[in-house]
Structure formats: C-alpha cells, structure tokens
Design a protein around this motif. Sequence first.
Motif, PDB file in Angstrom:
ATOM      1  N   SER A 168     -10.622  16.048 -11.031  1.00  0.00           N
ATOM      2  CA  SER A 168     -10.352  15.098 -12.115  1.00  0.00           C
ATOM      3  C   SER A 168      -9.438  13.981 -11.623  1.00  0.00           C
ATOM      4  CB  SER A 168      -9.689  15.827 -13.282  1.00  0.00           C
ATOM      5  OG  SER A 168      -8.435  16.346 -12.885  1.00  0.00           O
ATOM      6  N   ASP A 169      -9.156  13.035 -12.505  1.00  0.00           N
ATOM      7  CA  ASP A 169      -8.265  11.932 -12.141  1.00  0.00           C
ATOM      8  C   ASP A 169      -6.825  12.399 -11.956  1.00  0.00           C
ATOM      9  OD1 ASP A 169      -7.931  12.450 -14.888  1.00  0.00           O
ATOM     10  OD2 ASP A 169      -7.688  10.333 -15.409  1.00  0.00           O
ATOM     11  N   ARG A 170      -6.406  13.379 -12.784  1.00  0.00           N
ATOM     12  CA  ARG A 170      -5.042  13.912 -12.745  1.00  0.00           C
ATOM     13  C   ARG A 170      -5.096  15.407 -13.016  1.00  0.00           C
ATOM     14  NH1 ARG A 170      -5.029   9.387 -15.695  1.00  0.00           N
ATOM     15  NH2 ARG A 170      -4.079   7.608 -14.668  1.00  0.00           N
ATOM     16  N   PRO A 171      -4.076  16.145 -12.589  1.00  0.00           N
ATOM     17  CA  PRO A 171      -4.063  17.587 -12.874  1.00  0.00           C
ATOM     18  C   PRO A 171      -4.199  17.862 -14.367  1.00  0.00           C
ATOM     19  CG  PRO A 171      -2.327  17.024 -11.304  1.00  0.00           C
ATOM     20  CD  PRO A 171      -2.906  15.724 -11.807  1.00  0.00           C
ATOM     21  N   ASP A 221       0.589  15.039   3.337  1.00  0.00           N
ATOM     22  CA  ASP A 221       0.541  16.392   2.778  1.00  0.00           C
ATOM     23  C   ASP A 221       0.712  16.360   1.259  1.00  0.00           C
ATOM     24  OD1 ASP A 221       0.153  17.582   5.269  1.00  0.00           O
ATOM     25  OD2 ASP A 221       2.307  17.860   5.600  1.00  0.00           O
ATOM     26  N   LYS A 222       1.626  15.512   0.773  1.00  0.00           N
ATOM     27  CA  LYS A 222       1.823  15.400  -0.675  1.00  0.00           C
ATOM     28  C   LYS A 222       0.566  14.851  -1.358  1.00  0.00           C
ATOM     29  CE  LYS A 222       5.529  14.103  -2.753  1.00  0.00           C
ATOM     30  NZ  LYS A 222       6.716  13.340  -3.226  1.00  0.00           N
ATOM     31  N   VAL A 264      -6.652  10.158  -8.771  1.00  0.00           N
ATOM     32  CA  VAL A 264      -7.355  10.604  -7.566  1.00  0.00           C
ATOM     33  C   VAL A 264      -8.231   9.511  -6.958  1.00  0.00           C
ATOM     34  CG1 VAL A 264      -9.222  12.121  -6.775  1.00  0.00           C
ATOM     35  CG2 VAL A 264      -7.255  13.090  -7.929  1.00  0.00           C
ATOM     36  N   CYS A 265      -8.816   8.636  -7.763  1.00  0.00           N
ATOM     37  CA  CYS A 265      -9.705   7.621  -7.180  1.00  0.00           C
ATOM     38  C   CYS A 265      -8.956   6.734  -6.177  1.00  0.00           C
ATOM     39  CB  CYS A 265     -10.406   6.798  -8.245  1.00  0.00           C
ATOM     40  SG  CYS A 265      -9.353   5.727  -9.226  1.00  0.00           S
ATOM     41  N   TYR A 266      -7.662   6.544  -6.389  1.00  0.00           N
ATOM     42  CA  TYR A 266      -6.891   5.736  -5.447  1.00  0.00           C
ATOM     43  C   TYR A 266      -6.620   6.483  -4.143  1.00  0.00           C
ATOM     44  CZ  TYR A 266      -6.553   2.411  -9.163  1.00  0.00           C
ATOM     45  OH  TYR A 266      -6.879   1.519 -10.147  1.00  0.00           O
ATOM     46  N   SER A 267      -6.894   7.800  -4.152  1.00  0.00           N
ATOM     47  CA  SER A 267      -6.836   8.549  -2.902  1.00  0.00           C
ATOM     48  C   SER A 267      -7.906   8.015  -1.961  1.00  0.00           C
ATOM     49  CB  SER A 267      -7.066  10.047  -3.146  1.00  0.00           C
ATOM     50  OG  SER A 267      -6.104  10.532  -4.030  1.00  0.00           O
ATOM     51  N   TRP A 268      -8.900   7.383  -2.528  1.00  0.00           N
ATOM     52  CA  TRP A 268      -9.903   6.707  -1.708  1.00  0.00           C
ATOM     53  C   TRP A 268      -9.569   5.229  -1.548  1.00  0.00           C
ATOM     54  CZ3 TRP A 268     -13.269   7.514   1.861  1.00  0.00           C
ATOM     55  CH2 TRP A 268     -14.041   6.438   2.271  1.00  0.00           C
ATOM     56  N   TRP A 269      -9.405   4.508  -2.636  1.00  0.00           N
ATOM     57  CA  TRP A 269      -9.260   3.047  -2.577  1.00  0.00           C
ATOM     58  C   TRP A 269      -8.061   2.619  -1.722  1.00  0.00           C
ATOM     59  CZ3 TRP A 269     -13.651   1.352  -3.669  1.00  0.00           C
ATOM     60  CH2 TRP A 269     -14.393   1.829  -4.741  1.00  0.00           C
ATOM     61  N   LEU A 296       0.823  -1.211   0.000  1.00  0.00           N
ATOM     62  CA  LEU A 296       0.000   0.000   0.000  1.00  0.00           C
ATOM     63  C   LEU A 296       0.856   1.259   0.000  1.00  0.00           C
ATOM     64  CD1 LEU A 296      -2.730  -1.082   2.576  1.00  0.00           C
ATOM     65  CD2 LEU A 296      -3.022  -0.831   0.105  1.00  0.00           C
ATOM     66  N   ALA A 297       1.856   1.309   0.870  1.00  0.00           N
ATOM     67  CA  ALA A 297       2.710   2.495   0.970  1.00  0.00           C
ATOM     68  C   ALA A 297       3.500   2.724  -0.310  1.00  0.00           C
ATOM     69  CB  ALA A 297       3.658   2.365   2.159  1.00  0.00           C
ATOM     70  N   GLU A 298       3.775   1.678  -1.033  1.00  0.00           N
ATOM     71  CA  GLU A 298       4.524   1.805  -2.287  1.00  0.00           C
ATOM     72  C   GLU A 298       3.669   2.344  -3.429  1.00  0.00           C
ATOM     73  OE1 GLU A 298       6.188  -2.052  -2.929  1.00  0.00           O
ATOM     74  OE2 GLU A 298       7.705  -1.762  -1.382  1.00  0.00           O
ATOM     75  N   ARG A 299       2.388   2.573  -3.197  1.00  0.00           N
ATOM     76  CA  ARG A 299       1.512   3.108  -4.232  1.00  0.00           C
ATOM     77  C   ARG A 299       1.665   4.617  -4.394  1.00  0.00           C
ATOM     78  NH1 ARG A 299       2.232  -0.989  -5.001  1.00  0.00           N
ATOM     79  NH2 ARG A 299       3.036   0.138  -6.787  1.00  0.00           N
ATOM     80  N   GLN A 300       2.370   5.266  -3.467  1.00  0.00           N
ATOM     81  CA  GLN A 300       2.527   6.714  -3.610  1.00  0.00           C
ATOM     82  C   GLN A 300       3.579   7.030  -4.662  1.00  0.00           C
ATOM     83  OE1 GLN A 300       3.199   9.126  -0.041  1.00  0.00           O
ATOM     84  NE2 GLN A 300       1.813  10.611  -0.983  1.00  0.00           N
ATOM     85  N   CYS A 301       3.195   7.883  -5.616  1.00  0.00           N
ATOM     86  CA  CYS A 301       4.067   8.273  -6.729  1.00  0.00           C
ATOM     87  C   CYS A 301       4.805   9.569  -6.394  1.00  0.00           C
ATOM     88  CB  CYS A 301       3.228   8.483  -7.983  1.00  0.00           C
ATOM     89  SG  CYS A 301       2.285   7.030  -8.498  1.00  0.00           S
ATOM     90  N   ASP A 302       5.765   9.918  -7.226  1.00  0.00           N
ATOM     91  CA  ASP A 302       6.510  11.158  -7.045  1.00  0.00           C
ATOM     92  C   ASP A 302       5.594  12.373  -7.038  1.00  0.00           C
ATOM     93  OD1 ASP A 302       8.852   9.694  -6.952  1.00  0.00           O
ATOM     94  OD2 ASP A 302       9.372  10.072  -9.046  1.00  0.00           O
ATOM     95  N   SER A 303       4.483  12.303  -7.737  1.00  0.00           N
ATOM     96  CA  SER A 303       3.515  13.409  -7.801  1.00  0.00           C
ATOM     97  C   SER A 303       2.804  13.627  -6.475  1.00  0.00           C
ATOM     98  CB  SER A 303       2.473  13.129  -8.881  1.00  0.00           C
ATOM     99  OG  SER A 303       1.698  11.989  -8.531  1.00  0.00           O
ATOM    100  N   GLY A 304       2.906  12.644  -5.575  1.00  0.00           N
ATOM    101  CA  GLY A 304       2.194  12.704  -4.302  1.00  0.00           C
ATOM    102  C   GLY A 304       0.915  11.887  -4.319  1.00  0.00           C
ATOM    103  N   GLY A 305       0.384  11.620  -5.521  1.00  0.00           N
ATOM    104  CA  GLY A 305      -0.830  10.829  -5.648  1.00  0.00           C
ATOM    105  C   GLY A 305      -0.550   9.342  -5.494  1.00  0.00           C
ATOM    106  N   LEU A 306      -1.616   8.573  -5.488  1.00  0.00           N
ATOM    107  CA  LEU A 306      -1.516   7.121  -5.334  1.00  0.00           C
ATOM    108  C   LEU A 306      -1.935   6.440  -6.635  1.00  0.00           C
ATOM    109  CD1 LEU A 306      -3.251   6.874  -1.843  1.00  0.00           C
ATOM    110  CD2 LEU A 306      -0.803   6.797  -2.296  1.00  0.00           C
TER     111      LEU A 306
END
Length: 119
Positions: A62-65, A44-45, A22-27, A2-12
Amino acid sequence: WLAERQCDSGGLNGRPEKQADVCYSWWILSVMAMLGATHWIDRDKLADFILRCQDAEDGGISDRPGNRADVFHTFFGLGGLSLLGWFDARSEFTGRPRIDAVYALPDDVVRTLGLESQT
C-alpha cells in the motif's frame, strides 16, 4: 532536495510537509540511482518502510502502513526494493533480475529490447 525527501518513518515523500508514500520509493529513488546517489538516504530505513506497507494477509503493498494494497504501489514498492538491492541479499531471490531505474523494466528486458539505459 532529493535527500531531504526522507521522512522520520523512513519512507520518501514528493514534496515538503507531505507524508511518505511508497510510490516515491520509486520516483525519488530512481533519480538517485541514475545519479549514483542512493547513499544520500538511509537505505535500510526505506526498505523497512516499504516492507511495513505490505499486506500480510492478502499480499501487495500500500501507499502507507495499514492502508489497502494496490497494484500501483506494489509495482513501485517492488521497484524501490530492487533499486535498494534488497532482493540481492536474499538467497530465495537468486537470479531475479534487477529493475532498471530509467525504464522501470527488468534489466534483461532492457537488454533484449536494445534500450540504452543511462545508469
């Protein structure tokens, strides 16, 4: 995993080698919340990533910026911000109920319905 799902962008992301969404910010985050492990990621990221996905002109998330906002990603983005406690730290959102990580419903609705949450 789970922790390895965070990308350099800060999202998951949902699996290795995929872009953050963004949906993985929930899942992903809801599972971490159920495990009491949201501290495994840079919270914070993640909040910054979700906020960068907001459509400043028309609203929504949206899903991505830079992509088009939709109801699906708006719901999960707001749910992710709730799980991060983002609304709790801002006076303009005082009294806003938190979202339950198990049912994806406001905590007060979960209580009113007599649902048992595992968090």
